[in-house]
Design a protein around this motif. Structure first.
Motif, PDB file in Angstrom:
ATOM      1  N   TRP A 267      -4.988   7.999 -13.783  1.00 31.13           N
ATOM      2  CA  TRP A 267      -6.063   8.556 -12.942  1.00 31.13           C
ATOM      3  C   TRP A 267      -7.387   7.842 -13.219  1.00 31.13           C
ATOM      4  O   TRP A 267      -8.170   7.587 -12.300  1.00 31.13           O
ATOM      5  CB  TRP A 267      -6.184  10.043 -13.229  1.00 31.13           C
ATOM      6  CG  TRP A 267      -7.316  10.693 -12.509  1.00 31.13           C
ATOM      7  CD1 TRP A 267      -8.538  11.010 -13.021  1.00 31.13           C
ATOM      8  CD2 TRP A 267      -7.338  11.117 -11.144  1.00 31.13           C
ATOM      9  NE1 TRP A 267      -9.312  11.596 -12.048  1.00 31.13           N
ATOM     10  CE2 TRP A 267      -8.606  11.680 -10.895  1.00 31.13           C
ATOM     11  CE3 TRP A 267      -6.392  11.062 -10.095  1.00 31.13           C
ATOM     12  CZ2 TRP A 267      -8.958  12.192  -9.651  1.00 31.13           C
ATOM     13  CZ3 TRP A 267      -6.745  11.578  -8.859  1.00 31.13           C
ATOM     14  CH2 TRP A 267      -8.012  12.127  -8.645  1.00 31.13           C
TER      15      TRP A 267
ATOM     16  N   SER B 251       0.841  -1.187   0.000  1.00 30.74           N
ATOM     17  CA  SER B 251       0.000   0.000   0.000  1.00 30.74           C
ATOM     18  C   SER B 251       0.879   1.241   0.000  1.00 30.74           C
ATOM     19  O   SER B 251       1.992   1.221   0.528  1.00 30.74           O
ATOM     20  CB  SER B 251      -0.903   0.030   1.238  1.00 30.74           C
ATOM     21  OG  SER B 251      -1.738  -1.097   1.292  1.00 30.74           O
TER      22      SER B 251
ATOM     23  N   ASN C 131      -5.950   9.180  -2.281  1.00 34.86           N
ATOM     24  CA  ASN C 131      -4.584   9.414  -2.775  1.00 34.86           C
ATOM     25  C   ASN C 131      -3.725   8.178  -2.548  1.00 34.86           C
ATOM     26  O   ASN C 131      -2.552   8.279  -2.149  1.00 34.86           O
ATOM     27  CB  ASN C 131      -3.941  10.596  -2.035  1.00 34.86           C
ATOM     28  CG  ASN C 131      -3.868  11.851  -2.885  1.00 34.86           C
ATOM     29  OD1 ASN C 131      -4.309  11.898  -4.023  1.00 34.86           O
ATOM     30  ND2 ASN C 131      -3.294  12.896  -2.320  1.00 34.86           N
ATOM     31  N   ALA C 132      -4.311   7.007  -2.783  1.00 33.38           N
ATOM     32  CA  ALA C 132      -3.642   5.759  -2.441  1.00 33.38           C
ATOM     33  C   ALA C 132      -3.519   4.838  -3.654  1.00 33.38           C
ATOM     34  O   ALA C 132      -4.380   4.834  -4.543  1.00 33.38           O
ATOM     35  CB  ALA C 132      -4.395   5.047  -1.329  1.00 33.38           C
ATOM     36  N   VAL C 133      -2.439   4.061  -3.652  1.00 31.55           N
ATOM     37  CA  VAL C 133      -2.219   3.069  -4.691  1.00 31.55           C
ATOM     38  C   VAL C 133      -1.801   1.774  -4.021  1.00 31.55           C
ATOM     39  O   VAL C 133      -1.169   1.794  -2.956  1.00 31.55           O
ATOM     40  CB  VAL C 133      -1.153   3.543  -5.706  1.00 31.55           C
ATOM     41  CG1 VAL C 133       0.213   3.719  -5.058  1.00 31.55           C
ATOM     42  CG2 VAL C 133      -1.062   2.612  -6.893  1.00 31.55           C
ATOM     43  N   TYR C 134      -2.166   0.654  -4.633  1.00 35.79           N
ATOM     44  CA  TYR C 134      -1.916  -0.651  -4.047  1.00 35.79           C
ATOM     45  C   TYR C 134      -1.264  -1.566  -5.092  1.00 35.79           C
ATOM     46  O   TYR C 134      -1.460  -1.381  -6.296  1.00 35.79           O
ATOM     47  CB  TYR C 134      -3.214  -1.271  -3.560  1.00 35.79           C
ATOM     48  CG  TYR C 134      -3.999  -0.355  -2.670  1.00 35.79           C
ATOM     49  CD1 TYR C 134      -4.993   0.463  -3.195  1.00 35.79           C
ATOM     50  CD2 TYR C 134      -3.730  -0.285  -1.312  1.00 35.79           C
ATOM     51  CE1 TYR C 134      -5.701   1.324  -2.389  1.00 35.79           C
ATOM     52  CE2 TYR C 134      -4.435   0.582  -0.493  1.00 35.79           C
ATOM     53  CZ  TYR C 134      -5.429   1.383  -1.043  1.00 35.79           C
ATOM     54  OH  TYR C 134      -6.115   2.254  -0.230  1.00 35.79           O
TER      55      TYR C 134
ATOM     56  N   SER D 291      -3.848  -1.142  -8.272  1.00 32.50           N
ATOM     57  CA  SER D 291      -5.147  -0.489  -8.141  1.00 32.50           C
ATOM     58  C   SER D 291      -4.943   0.815  -7.374  1.00 32.50           C
ATOM     59  O   SER D 291      -3.886   1.039  -6.781  1.00 32.50           O
ATOM     60  CB  SER D 291      -6.154  -1.391  -7.429  1.00 32.50           C
ATOM     61  OG  SER D 291      -5.697  -1.719  -6.125  1.00 32.50           O
ATOM     62  N   ARG D 292      -5.974   1.661  -7.383  1.00 33.01           N
ATOM     63  CA  ARG D 292      -5.877   2.922  -6.664  1.00 33.01           C
ATOM     64  C   ARG D 292      -7.240   3.364  -6.173  1.00 33.01           C
ATOM     65  O   ARG D 292      -8.266   2.967  -6.726  1.00 33.01           O
ATOM     66  CB  ARG D 292      -5.251   4.008  -7.543  1.00 33.01           C
ATOM     67  CG  ARG D 292      -6.101   4.441  -8.717  1.00 33.01           C
ATOM     68  CD  ARG D 292      -5.345   5.402  -9.642  1.00 33.01           C
ATOM     69  NE  ARG D 292      -5.097   6.708  -9.028  1.00 33.01           N
ATOM     70  CZ  ARG D 292      -4.314   7.639  -9.553  1.00 33.01           C
ATOM     71  NH1 ARG D 292      -3.670   7.395 -10.705  1.00 33.01           N
ATOM     72  NH2 ARG D 292      -4.146   8.807  -8.954  1.00 33.01           N
TER      73      ARG D 292
ATOM     74  N   CYS E 266       6.942   3.348  -4.272  1.00 27.17           N
ATOM     75  CA  CYS E 266       5.746   3.982  -4.809  1.00 27.17           C
ATOM     76  C   CYS E 266       6.171   5.287  -5.496  1.00 27.17           C
ATOM     77  O   CYS E 266       7.134   5.937  -5.054  1.00 27.17           O
ATOM     78  CB  CYS E 266       4.811   4.271  -3.645  1.00 27.17           C
ATOM     79  SG  CYS E 266       3.384   5.277  -4.004  1.00 27.17           S
TER      80      CYS E 266
ATOM     81  N   THR F 203      -4.120   0.527 -16.799  1.00 25.51           N
ATOM     82  CA  THR F 203      -2.965  -0.067 -16.141  1.00 25.51           C
ATOM     83  C   THR F 203      -1.951  -0.592 -17.157  1.00 25.51           C
ATOM     84  O   THR F 203      -2.298  -0.921 -18.300  1.00 25.51           O
ATOM     85  CB  THR F 203      -3.378  -1.237 -15.236  1.00 25.51           C
ATOM     86  OG1 THR F 203      -4.062  -2.222 -16.018  1.00 25.51           O
ATOM     87  CG2 THR F 203      -4.302  -0.770 -14.114  1.00 25.51           C
TER      88      THR F 203
ATOM     89  N   MET G 125      -0.054   6.874 -10.904  1.00 22.06           N
ATOM     90  CA  MET G 125       0.720   6.380  -9.774  1.00 22.06           C
ATOM     91  C   MET G 125       1.336   5.050 -10.168  1.00 22.06           C
ATOM     92  O   MET G 125       0.788   4.342 -11.018  1.00 22.06           O
ATOM     93  CB  MET G 125      -0.158   6.221  -8.531  1.00 22.06           C
ATOM     94  CG  MET G 125      -0.817   7.520  -8.086  1.00 22.06           C
ATOM     95  SD  MET G 125      -1.808   7.354  -6.573  1.00 22.06           S
ATOM     96  CE  MET G 125      -0.501   7.397  -5.331  1.00 22.06           C
TER      97      MET G 125
ATOM     98  N   ASN H 219      -8.667   7.041  -5.659  1.00 23.49           N
ATOM     99  CA  ASN H 219      -8.331   8.455  -5.852  1.00 23.49           C
ATOM    100  C   ASN H 219      -8.706   9.313  -4.645  1.00 23.49           C
ATOM    101  O   ASN H 219      -7.969  10.229  -4.278  1.00 23.49           O
ATOM    102  CB  ASN H 219      -9.012   8.987  -7.105  1.00 23.49           C
ATOM    103  CG  ASN H 219      -8.423   8.387  -8.374  1.00 23.49           C
ATOM    104  OD1 ASN H 219      -7.282   7.937  -8.384  1.00 23.49           O
ATOM    105  ND2 ASN H 219      -9.204   8.359  -9.430  1.00 23.49           N
TER     106      ASN H 219
END
Length: 120
Positions: free
Chosen positions: A53, A21, A76-79, A70-71, A95, A57, A34, A73
């Protein structure tokens, strides 16, 4: 001040799974892509996966079919969901905030990195 904080790294056996994460703070990155990069000992940092955004991918060939980016929005997170892990996936994973999904060589911000170690 912008900060990217990664979590979820660790030690796992080959064939196992991990979920990384990354949460960005300091500003809202509307429209930005991201991504995740990694650096193994003695090697250069390499691209792993990116997400636009709008959710498009792209993946490095070495992880395609095994990793999923994945994210969220609003957070403000990306996994990065990593499955079927191999010893060669061992690296520090970073990241990144990317201003252009079309040019993944341009990185505006980096996280501090999280270690992923896959034992055989």
């Amino acid at each position: 001040q912008v900060q990217l904080v990664e979590s979820g790294g660790g030690l796992v056996q080959a064939g196992g799974s991990l979920r990384l994460s990354c949460a960005a703070s300091g500003r809202v990155f509307v429209g930005y892509a991201m991504g995740w990069f990694r650096q193994a000992p003695g090697k250069e940092r390499e691209f792993v996966a990116a997400i636009s955004w709008s959710g498009d991918t792209t993946y490095a060939d070495s992880v395609k079919g095994r990793f999923t980016i994945s994210r969220v929005n609003a957070k403000n997170a990306v996994y990065l969901q990593m499955s079927s892990l191999k010893p060669e996936d061992t690296a520090v994973y970073y990241c990144a905030i990317l201003p252009y999904y079309s040019d993944l060589d341009v990185v505006d911000y980096w996280g501090q990195g999280t270690q992923v170690t896959v034992s055989s």
